[in-house]
Design an enzyme around this catalytic site. Structure first.
Site, PDB file in Angstrom:
ATOM      1  N   LYS A 265      47.944  36.099  43.905  1.00 48.95           N
ATOM      2  CA  LYS A 265      47.402  35.153  44.892  1.00 48.95           C
ATOM      3  C   LYS A 265      46.539  34.140  44.163  1.00 48.95           C
ATOM      4  O   LYS A 265      45.636  34.523  43.401  1.00 48.95           O
ATOM      5  CB  LYS A 265      46.532  35.883  45.916  1.00 48.95           C
TER       6      LYS A 265
ATOM      7  N   GLU B 213      52.469  39.840  51.483  1.00 55.41           N
ATOM      8  CA  GLU B 213      51.611  40.301  52.575  1.00 55.41           C
ATOM      9  C   GLU B 213      52.271  40.213  53.943  1.00 55.41           C
ATOM     10  O   GLU B 213      51.705  39.672  54.899  1.00 55.41           O
ATOM     11  CB  GLU B 213      50.279  39.532  52.564  1.00 55.41           C
TER      12      GLU B 213
ATOM     13  N   HIS C 111      34.459  38.052  55.194  1.00 51.40           N
ATOM     14  CA  HIS C 111      34.680  36.604  55.160  1.00 51.40           C
ATOM     15  C   HIS C 111      33.855  35.899  56.234  1.00 51.40           C
ATOM     16  O   HIS C 111      33.342  34.800  56.023  1.00 51.40           O
ATOM     17  CB  HIS C 111      36.162  36.281  55.367  1.00 51.40           C
TER      18      HIS C 111
ATOM     19  N   HIS D 132      30.733  37.696  47.222  1.00 50.89           N
ATOM     20  CA  HIS D 132      31.946  38.137  47.921  1.00 50.89           C
ATOM     21  C   HIS D 132      32.019  39.673  48.014  1.00 50.89           C
ATOM     22  O   HIS D 132      32.213  40.237  49.099  1.00 50.89           O
ATOM     23  CB  HIS D 132      33.174  37.568  47.204  1.00 50.89           C
TER      24      HIS D 132
ATOM     25  N   GLU E 130      34.815  46.486  45.439  1.00 50.94           N
ATOM     26  CA  GLU E 130      36.283  46.417  45.511  1.00 50.94           C
ATOM     27  C   GLU E 130      36.910  47.674  44.895  1.00 50.94           C
ATOM     28  O   GLU E 130      38.006  48.078  45.281  1.00 50.94           O
ATOM     29  CB  GLU E 130      36.804  45.163  44.793  1.00 50.94           C
TER      30      GLU E 130
ATOM     31  N   LYS F 145      46.560  48.578  43.370  1.00 53.39           N
ATOM     32  CA  LYS F 145      46.947  47.238  43.820  1.00 53.39           C
ATOM     33  C   LYS F 145      48.407  46.965  43.453  1.00 53.39           C
ATOM     34  O   LYS F 145      49.168  46.422  44.263  1.00 53.39           O
ATOM     35  CB  LYS F 145      46.016  46.167  43.219  1.00 53.39           C
TER      36      LYS F 145
END
Ligand code: NAD
Length: 371
Positions: free
Chosen positions: A146, A240, A255, A269, A188, A230
């Protein structure tokens, strides 16, 4: 030669390896050579990473006869925009980049996303290699293809799926990362345990402190496990259409929090994702889907590791549940006007749902923002 582990991302002709180890930067030439189409690379990095890790990279490439052009950009998420995209591509073209050249993204997720996007559209697509230097980038953004920039309308709304040719995650680069950035990336890492690997979460509960404090073997294990998780998901759902959305656990909430404070570093983030994951557990408990003890365990782990997930510590933000819901409604995952949530039946048992009652959502938000 350094020891490293390899995670393979299986995507047919777009397949590639993620190498995870210590000292990879110093031997980059031997790893990158097999994927280069010509001995000319364009390194993109930022002004924080350049003084720390650029020289070793350039030196190694230089010694192997690989010609480098280096472009250093300002650090921070504001760089991920049209202005810097245009500057970057302008530099590539001025310096006569060719289709067979390779772009190297040396840095965190900002550089990876921007350089990756620039690679995807320059000359209709050139190869790129990710050398992630933040924990967040090593376990998440450098893998999966991405790429994106931000616009005033929102984060990452303009971008492409463009897989790298190789990812080199050298955990020694994490030694120069601030504790706060490290812990934001750690959120994460925890995410992968919470999605579908309860054993990994248990391992983190036991080894998180050592990992945070610099244990190299534990860091390698955490990065490898995360990248493998992942890679497995991306291999089954590259764009996705379904399962990959599980990787957004905590992100719809996160977000919205980031948008509310204008993506400033009041909340990084990964910190927003950590708060968001707690909210996802809270919502799941309210909906009778998840045991309350699992929610408590997640909170205890964040507290124990030193990840601040208390929104009260962010001074001067008048958090409003309605406003957060409004941000959520603009998320990329909204489908046919309905929000998609990643909920949990417990630690390691995440699933997608579009059936969340507004009152449950409001209750979760209000409990978290303390209104
Ligand atoms: P970042 O790239 O801004 O890096 C954080 C800070 O650390 C920056 O100031 C950077 O200069 C500095 N830094 C980087 N490496 C360093 C090192 N080794 N030592 C010292 N300082 C270092 O932020 P990030 O957290 O890595 O990435 C966040 C970005 O990633 C966001 O824009 C987010 O949207 C994106 N992201 C993308 C994906 C994806 O799948 N593409 C996934 C998650 C996040």
């Amino acid at each position: 030669m350094s020891t490293y582990e390899t995670v393979h991302v299986n995507l047919g002709e777009r397949s590639y390896d993620v190498l995870v180890g210590e000292g990879l930067l110093a031997e980059v030439a031997q790893h990158i050579s097999p994927v280069l189409k010509q001995d000319r690379v364009f390194i993109v990095t930022d002004e924080n990473v350049a003084p720390l890790h650029l020289e070793i990279l350039e030196h190694c490439l230089d010694s192997a006869g690989i010609q480098c052009e280096t472009l250093i950009l300002p650090a921070g998420d504001q760089t991920k925009d049209f202005v810097y995209l245009q500057k970057l591509i302008g530099e590539f073209l001025t310096r006569k980049i060719e289709r067979s050249s390779t772009i190297i993204a040396l840095g965190g997720g900002v550089i990876g996303d921007l350089a990756g996007f620039a690679a995807s559209i320059t000359l209709r697509g050139v190869d790129y290699v990710q050398i992630p230097t933040t924990l967040l980038a090593q376990v998440d953004s450098s893998v999966g293809g991405k790429t994106a920039i931000n616009t005033p309308q929102g984060k990452n709304l303009i971008g492409m799926f463009h897989q790298p040719r190789l990812v080199l995650a050298d955990v020694t680069t994490l030694d120069t990362l601030s504790q706060r950035e490290f812990l934001a990336g750690y959120a994460e890492v925890v995410k992968y345990g919470l999605i579908n690997n309860p054993g990994f979460f248990r391992w983190l509960e036991k080894n998180g402190d050592a990992l945070r404090d610099g244990n190299r073997m534990d860091r390698i294990r955490a990065v490898v496990t995360s990248c493998q998780a992942k890679a497995d998901i991306v291999a089954t759902d590259e764009r996705e259409a379904g399962k990959r959305a599980l990787l957004n656990l905590g992100h719809t909430f996160g977000h919205a929090l980031e948008a509310e404070i204008g993506y400033t570093d009041m909340l990084l983030h990964g910190e927003a994702v950590a708060v968001g994951m707690k909210m996802a557990f809270d919502l799941s408990v309210r909906m009778g889907l998840c045991p309350a003890e699992d929610k408590a365990r997640v909170s205890r782990h964040f507290d124990a590791i030193g990840l601040d997930t208390d929104l009260d510590h962010i001074q001067g933000v008048p958090w409003q549940a309605e406003s957060l819901i409004d941000h959520m409604g603009r998320d990329k995952k909204v489908k046919d006007g309905r929000m998609t949530f990643v909920l949990v039946e417990g630690i390691g048992r995440a699933f997608l749902s579009q059936d969340v009652a507004r009152e449950d959502l409001m209750a979760t938000l209000e409990a978290s923002i303390g209104s």
